[in-house]
Design a protein around this motif. Sequence first.
Motif: not given
Length: 391
Positions: A82-91, A141-150
């Motif tokens: 998954k990916g999205i377009q974003m404006r980079s404010l780094k500089k 966009i990375k898919n995060p681990s499930e919140p209950w995975i410790t």
Amino acid sequence: MCSIKADAQYKNYQNTLNMYGFKQLIKTPTRVTATSKSAINHIMCNNMQKIQQYGVIPYGVSDHYIIYCTRNHVKNKTNSHKGIQMRSLKKYSKEVFVELLHNVNWSSVYRSGNVDEAWLSFRDLFSTILDSVAPVKEVRIKNPSEPWITAEILECIRERDSWLCKTRKDKHMPDHYDKYRKLRNKVINDIRNAKRQYMIDKIDENKDNPKQLWKHLKDLGYQSKSKESTNIVLDVDGIKCHDKKDVADHFNNFFTQIASNLVSKLPKQESFSYDVESEKFKNQYKDIVPDSFELQEVSEKFVLNEIQSLDINKSTGLDGIPARFIKDAAEVIKGPITYIVNFSLRSGIVPNDMKLAKVIPIYKKKSRLDAGNYRPVITLGSKQPPVTTLG
């Protein structure tokens, strides 16, 4: 007796495959225990020219290994990430942005022969500078681990996979397989218990906050109502239409003509006419609607105040220009913006870009095949895709 029955089932299975020209691709074992191994997971194919590769992946999710098969040609291949377009404010620097805009020659806006040319000229000049200081980037966009995975569960998973590797390397050590099997079952139970406890905690934590409670339930996969299909099918002239472009065209025609179609179905009454050009219609609203009105031209001060009052937290329009940058450049662009607005008022013409809209049909009730059972949710803007801001 059992052996005779199994042989008969195997022959029937083989006869069925041969009847339709299918070939069983998986030959290596797919389920391995300390005392046995068998190829009980199959992939069937009747055209080997379409197959690129196939095989077995011995992974420790269960005692059944993963089987896979890939095709030679896949239509409409898309990136799985998954990916999205974003404006980079780094500089990004507001001072540099404003300075670059000060050096822009806006004469092409003021010399334009019509309001459409003036707007397009301004948009192109502004966007060019904006792209140089805050370029649009594709962000994965990375898919995060499930919140209950410790961390403990992750460590147990790693240990389970380690013992699976040892089991494969030395098949004469039954203790290795027993250790792997115990860890596999422990991982399954730990994940189930952790998920159950997570849900109990969140329900108890948000029992007085329904909004947050439903947010967590949706994250877990629970919905207040069933999800809608992303592909809409409509009945167009008695034919079920699946093509996305044809469906969009049908929605467009339906939504743009619905008002006139409804008026044409109104009953004709002698006491009142629905014809807006008729004398009866004009006299009906004569005391309410003035005969004429005039829009006053705006000043640069008025435009500046309106730009500075923009909410930068609102989503970006279809022109791809976030409100933040319009607001940062307010002092510089108030002149050309004022000229375009007044040009539109004098000519009585709105730029075509401002007439475009992104319409999302939302299903409401009854048959999903009828366009009349959908409601349009409209987003105004121009043709370019929306862009969010990355800080």
